[in-house]
Design an enzyme around this catalytic site. Sequence first.
Site, PDB file in Angstrom:
ATOM      1  CE  LYS A  78      -3.942   2.069   2.490  1.00  0.00           C
ATOM      2  NZ  LYS A  78      -4.882   1.951   3.617  1.00  0.00           N
ATOM      3  CB  SER A 159      -8.218   3.990   2.436  1.00  0.00           C
ATOM      4  OG  SER A 159      -7.404   3.319   3.395  1.00  0.00           O
ATOM      5  CB  SER A 183      -8.783   1.241   5.332  1.00  0.00           C
ATOM      6  OG  SER A 183      -9.452   2.437   5.058  1.00  0.00           O
TER       7      SER A 183
HETATM    8  N1  GLN Z   1     -13.541   4.705   5.605  1.00  0.00           N
HETATM    9  C1  GLN Z   1     -12.991   5.205   6.816  1.00  0.00           C
HETATM   10  C2  GLN Z   1     -12.588   6.653   6.648  1.00  0.00           C
HETATM   11  O1  GLN Z   1     -12.809   7.164   5.618  1.00  0.00           O
HETATM   12  C3  GLN Z   1     -11.835   4.373   7.266  1.00  0.00           C
HETATM   13  C4  GLN Z   1     -10.601   4.612   6.514  1.00  0.00           C
HETATM   14  C5  GLN Z   1      -9.473   3.793   7.008  1.00  0.00           C
HETATM   15  O2  GLN Z   1      -9.651   2.802   7.702  1.00  0.00           O
HETATM   16  N2  GLN Z   1      -8.268   4.220   6.669  1.00  0.00           N
HETATM   17  O3  GLN Z   1     -12.094   7.263   7.534  1.00  0.00           O
END
Ligand code: GLN
Length: 495
Positions: A78, A159, A183
Site C-alpha cells: 500500500k 481505503s 480500510s
Molecule cells: N472509511 C474510513 C474513513 O474514511 C476508514 C478509513 C481507514 O480505515 N483508513 O475514515
Amino acid sequence: MHPTDFTLRGALDALGEGIVSSEELTKAHLDAIRALNPRLNAYVTVTEEAALAAARASDDRRRNGVAGPLEGIPLAIKDLFCTAGTRTTAGSKILDSFVPPYESTVTANLLRDGAVFLGKVNLDEFAMGSSNTTSAYGPVENPWSRANDPDARLVPGGSSGGSAAAVAARLALGATATDTGGSIRQPAAFCGIAGIKPTYGRCSRFGIVAFASSLDQAGPVARTVEDCAILLQSMSGYDPKDSTSAEVPVPDFQAACARGVKGLRIGVPKEYRLDGMAPEIEALWQQGLQWLREAGAETVEITLPHTKYALPTYYIVAPAEASSNLARYDGVRFGLRVAEKDSDLRDLYERTRAAGFGAEVRRRIMIGTYVLSAGYYDAYYLKAQKVRALIRRDFEEAWAKVDAIVTPATPSAAFGMDEKQDDPVTMYLNDVFTVTANLAGLPGLAVPAGLDGQGLPLGLQVIGRAFDEETVFAVGNVLEDSAGFTALPRVRAGA
Ligand code: GLN
C-alpha cells in the site's frame, strides 16, 4: 496452473519443492500487472526491475539453503508505507514527489523474511475513504462485476482499494494494507478476499504515513485466512521506534488457523442488526453462525449498547487526529511546494495545502480543527473520547461471556463508482460494522463467505480480544472452510 493462481502458502510450498522459482512467480505477476493495471489502476508505481533483481537474489538465497519465511513471495505494498528509495504518495498530490530515505518497520520485516515487492498500490488520499475514489491517482476498479450489469464499474472499497483489487485480480499473492476505521476489512469484503486488522500495537506504525494515530493499524490482505496469518506473522512485533507498539510475544498465527472452534462461545451483537440491511447479508450472517455451531461452537446473543454512537465518535476522533497529523505538510519539509515570488510563510502554507490536498482531506482537516477548537473541544472532541471509552467497555463486558464476536463485514456489497459520492455521510455509513474494533483497539478479520444476488462477494467479520488474533484466525478459518468460497472475479490474471 497459472503461477498467479497460487495461494501464498501454495507458492511457498512450490518454491520449496523447486516447482517454481521466485523469478518465474515475479515475472508472471509483472506480466499480469502490465495486462490488467491499465484497467484496474491498482498499482500507482510498479518497481519492475527492482522486483526482478530481488526475485533473483531470493532464488540465490534459497539455492544456498537460506530461505526466510516469505522467501521469494511477490507482494504489493500500500502506498502509505514508506519504502526507502521508492516514491510513496499516500494517494496525495502533496506527496507526489516524496521518496522516503527510510523503510517502514512493517515493510522492513517483510523484506527481512524474503518477500519481493512488485510495487506500490493505490489508496484513498491519506487513507481517507471507503471507495478508493479520493485518490489523486484516479479510482481503482473492483475486478468483480454484477451479473446483470457487467459493464458497471464498481468500487473495490477503501481505503486499501489497490491492495484488495491487486490481490483479488491476482496481481500479487498478498498485500500490505492499513485500517483506521475499516480500510482493510471493507475492501477485502468488497473484493472477495480475506484481511485482518490486528490489535492496536501489534504492528509498528513507524514509517506508515499517519492518518489517525490512535486508530491506525497495519495488516495484510490475501486470498485465504492462512495466507493472512503467514503475512501477519512477519509484519508483527515490538518496535522501539513506535512508542505504541506492544512488547508482547508474537504467537504462531498459522498454527492457530487449524485450532477449530470446539467449545468456543461466539457473540452475536444485536445492535449490528440494522434496519434496511440487505436480507442476503442477514441470511449470510445466520448461515455463518450455523456453520460455527456445526463445528462445535456455541452462539450467544450479546449487547454492545453504544454501537449506535460509534460512527459519530469515529468521525470526530479520526478527523481530529488527522488535522493534527496533516499539519506537517506545509510545503517546507515534504513533497509539494507552491509559492509565488513574493509569498510569505503563511501564503506558502496556504497555496501548498490548497493545491496539494483533495476535497475529502480538506473536509477532514476542517472537521478536525473545528472539533478541537476552543469552545467546541468539550462539546465534540472530549465527548467523543468519553463515548469511545464506553464503546471499549461494551467489549470488555462482552469478553466475560464470549471468546469472539461474529458480524457482517459491511452493510452492502461493492457499489458503483458513481454511487454514494454526493453526500459524505452516506459514504461514512460503509464503516458502521468496522469502526468499533478500531475505537476499542481490537483485532478484526474479514472473510469472504458468500455472494449476493448479483454474484458479488459478501464478507463476515470476526472480532477478538486484544492480542488474541489466534482465536480470530481459528474462527475465520472455520467460516472460510464452511463457506467454500471459490467464486472468481471476472477480471483476473490467467483468465
Ligand atoms: N472509511 C474510513 C474513513 O474514511 C476508514 C478509513 C481507514 O480505515 N483508513 O475514515
